[in-house]
Scaffold this motif. Structure first.
Motif, PDB file in Angstrom:
ATOM      1  N   PRO A 291     -59.070  30.146  -9.695  1.00 46.65           N
ATOM      2  CA  PRO A 291     -58.832  29.687  -8.318  1.00 46.65           C
ATOM      3  C   PRO A 291     -57.513  28.943  -8.153  1.00 46.65           C
ATOM      4  N   MET A 292     -57.021  28.299  -9.216  1.00 46.20           N
ATOM      5  CA  MET A 292     -55.742  27.603  -9.102  1.00 46.20           C
ATOM      6  C   MET A 292     -54.589  28.593  -8.959  1.00 46.20           C
ATOM      7  N   LEU A 293     -54.668  29.719  -9.685  1.00 40.05           N
ATOM      8  CA  LEU A 293     -53.623  30.735  -9.561  1.00 40.05           C
ATOM      9  C   LEU A 293     -53.659  31.394  -8.182  1.00 40.05           C
ATOM     10  N   LEU A 294     -54.874  31.669  -7.685  1.00 40.22           N
ATOM     11  CA  LEU A 294     -54.995  32.208  -6.329  1.00 40.22           C
ATOM     12  C   LEU A 294     -54.452  31.225  -5.302  1.00 40.22           C
ATOM     13  N   LEU A 295     -54.730  29.946  -5.509  1.00 37.07           N
ATOM     14  CA  LEU A 295     -54.236  28.918  -4.599  1.00 37.07           C
ATOM     15  C   LEU A 295     -52.709  28.870  -4.620  1.00 37.07           C
ATOM     16  N   ALA A 296     -52.108  29.084  -5.776  1.00 36.19           N
ATOM     17  CA  ALA A 296     -50.642  29.091  -5.872  1.00 36.19           C
ATOM     18  C   ALA A 296     -50.050  30.223  -5.048  1.00 36.19           C
ATOM     19  N   VAL A 297     -50.658  31.415  -5.131  1.00 35.37           N
ATOM     20  CA  VAL A 297     -50.173  32.561  -4.349  1.00 35.37           C
ATOM     21  C   VAL A 297     -50.326  32.291  -2.855  1.00 35.37           C
ATOM     22  N   VAL A 298     -51.472  31.757  -2.466  1.00 35.27           N
ATOM     23  CA  VAL A 298     -51.725  31.469  -1.052  1.00 35.27           C
ATOM     24  C   VAL A 298     -50.781  30.380  -0.553  1.00 35.27           C
TER      25      VAL A 298
ATOM     26  N   ALA B 220     -54.207  32.893   8.388  1.00 34.48           N
ATOM     27  CA  ALA B 220     -55.143  33.425   7.396  1.00 34.48           C
ATOM     28  C   ALA B 220     -54.953  32.746   6.038  1.00 34.48           C
ATOM     29  N   CYS B 221     -53.691  32.491   5.688  1.00 33.91           N
ATOM     30  CA  CYS B 221     -53.415  31.808   4.420  1.00 33.91           C
ATOM     31  C   CYS B 221     -53.926  30.374   4.442  1.00 33.91           C
ATOM     32  N   TRP B 222     -53.790  29.691   5.594  1.00 29.25           N
ATOM     33  CA  TRP B 222     -54.277  28.308   5.681  1.00 29.25           C
ATOM     34  C   TRP B 222     -55.795  28.281   5.543  1.00 29.25           C
ATOM     35  N   ALA B 223     -56.482  29.257   6.161  1.00 27.69           N
ATOM     36  CA  ALA B 223     -57.935  29.327   6.014  1.00 27.69           C
ATOM     37  C   ALA B 223     -58.309  29.557   4.543  1.00 27.69           C
ATOM     38  N   ALA B 224     -57.608  30.491   3.886  1.00 31.13           N
ATOM     39  CA  ALA B 224     -57.864  30.738   2.466  1.00 31.13           C
ATOM     40  C   ALA B 224     -57.536  29.503   1.633  1.00 31.13           C
ATOM     41  N   TYR B 225     -56.477  28.797   2.023  1.00 27.13           N
ATOM     42  CA  TYR B 225     -56.068  27.577   1.317  1.00 27.13           C
ATOM     43  C   TYR B 225     -57.186  26.533   1.360  1.00 27.13           C
TER      44      TYR B 225
END
Length: 291
Positions: free
Chosen positions: A82-89, A164-169
């Motif tokens: 999840p940290m790597l996904l958070l970095a992309v987002v 959409a990125c903020w929601a995912a964030y």
């Protein structure tokens, strides 16, 4: 003598002072965030949105790594994922927002981006009033994106991508917060995102050597839009209820429109102001009616 409330240190009126300090911090955080974005846009002619976002990622990484102090060797893959996904987002959110600001202006870009947390908030509950709020917000978006000769649909699309990125964030931050202690997860995500933007910064420098003024604007944007809001939020959430914090967040589109108007000369028409008001009202109504 009548009893008086005291803070832990014994100062009179402690709770009231804490609330006032929290509200002042929220206002300062919002103004800092939008002012930073406006200052960063001044570097667009030299660095472009991509270069400004790269510098902002570097600044955010330095601040968050200093605050979070992550223990990199102690993490498992379940924590890293999840940290790597958070970095992309994180990187995509900032890049799409700044690209939208470059095309449609600060006020409209931040208003569209605000739909992200609003959608997450409305989806978390099942009430009739929230359905009404969703309809109000959707109406505001339809009016903003109405067909007209001068409409920049790419800019609006970038604003919706930022939403959409903020929601995912938000959702990823919850997962990271459950799996990684303290601010370490956000620090790791910011650091990885900064590493991803290192080649971008190199290309920008080689393509067009930046001026000192442009780099200065980008650094100030990173400080005002990343470092100050993050530290301010840590201070605020200890002093005001989460509901009040969420309610005040809805003021950000208005602050962005005002900063864009005063600082950048980006004037909005009555229709755009009405759309911003509808989206802000939808969030405010949802928060005020929530227990």
């Amino acid at each position: 003598m009548s009893p008086r409330s005291t803070s832990p240190a014994g100062a009179p009126g402690g709770p009231a002072r804490e609330r006032v300090a929290g509200v002042a911090a929220m206002l300062g955080s919002g103004l800092s965030n939008q002012t930073g974005a406006a200052i960063g846009s001044l570097a667009f002619p030299v660095l472009g949105p991509l270069g400004v976002v790269a510098v902002r990622q570097y600044v955010a990484a330095l601040v968050l790594l200093a605050v979070g102090r992550p223990q990199l060797r102690a993490y498992t893959w379940a924590q890293w994922r999840p940290m790597l996904l958070l970095a992309v987002v994180f990187g995509t959110m900032n890049l799409s927002l700044y690209s939208a600001i470059d095309r449609i202006g600060l006020g409209l870009a931040v208003t569209l981006e605000f739909l992200g947390p609003l959608t997450v908030a409305l989806a978390a509950v099942r009430r009739r009033v929230d359905a009404c709020c969703a309809v109000i917000a959707a109406g505001g978006v339809v009016v903003l994106m109405r067909p007209q000769p001068s409409a920049d649909y790419l800019g609006m699309g970038l604003g919706l991508l930022a939403a959409a990125c903020w929601a995912a964030y938000i959702l990823l931050n919850r997962t990271v917060g459950r799996r990684v202690p303290g601010a370490q997860g956000s620090a790791v995500a910011a650091g990885v995102s900064a590493l991803m933007f290192l080649p971008v910064g190199l290309v920008v420098v080689l393509r067009q050597p930046p001026t000192l003024a442009a780099v200065g604007c980008a650094v100030v944007a990173g400080l005002l839009s990343s470092a100050v809001p993050y530290l301010s939020d840590l201070f605020t959430l200890r002093r005001v209820p989460a509901q009040a914090f969420g309610l005040f967040m809805s003021v950000n589109p208005v602050l962005a429109a005002l900063v864009g108007w005063i600082g950048l000369g980006q004037r909005l028409g009555l229709t755009e102001w009405a759309s911003i008001g509808a989206i802000v009202a939808a969030n405010s109504l949802s928060m005020l009616t929530r227990r």
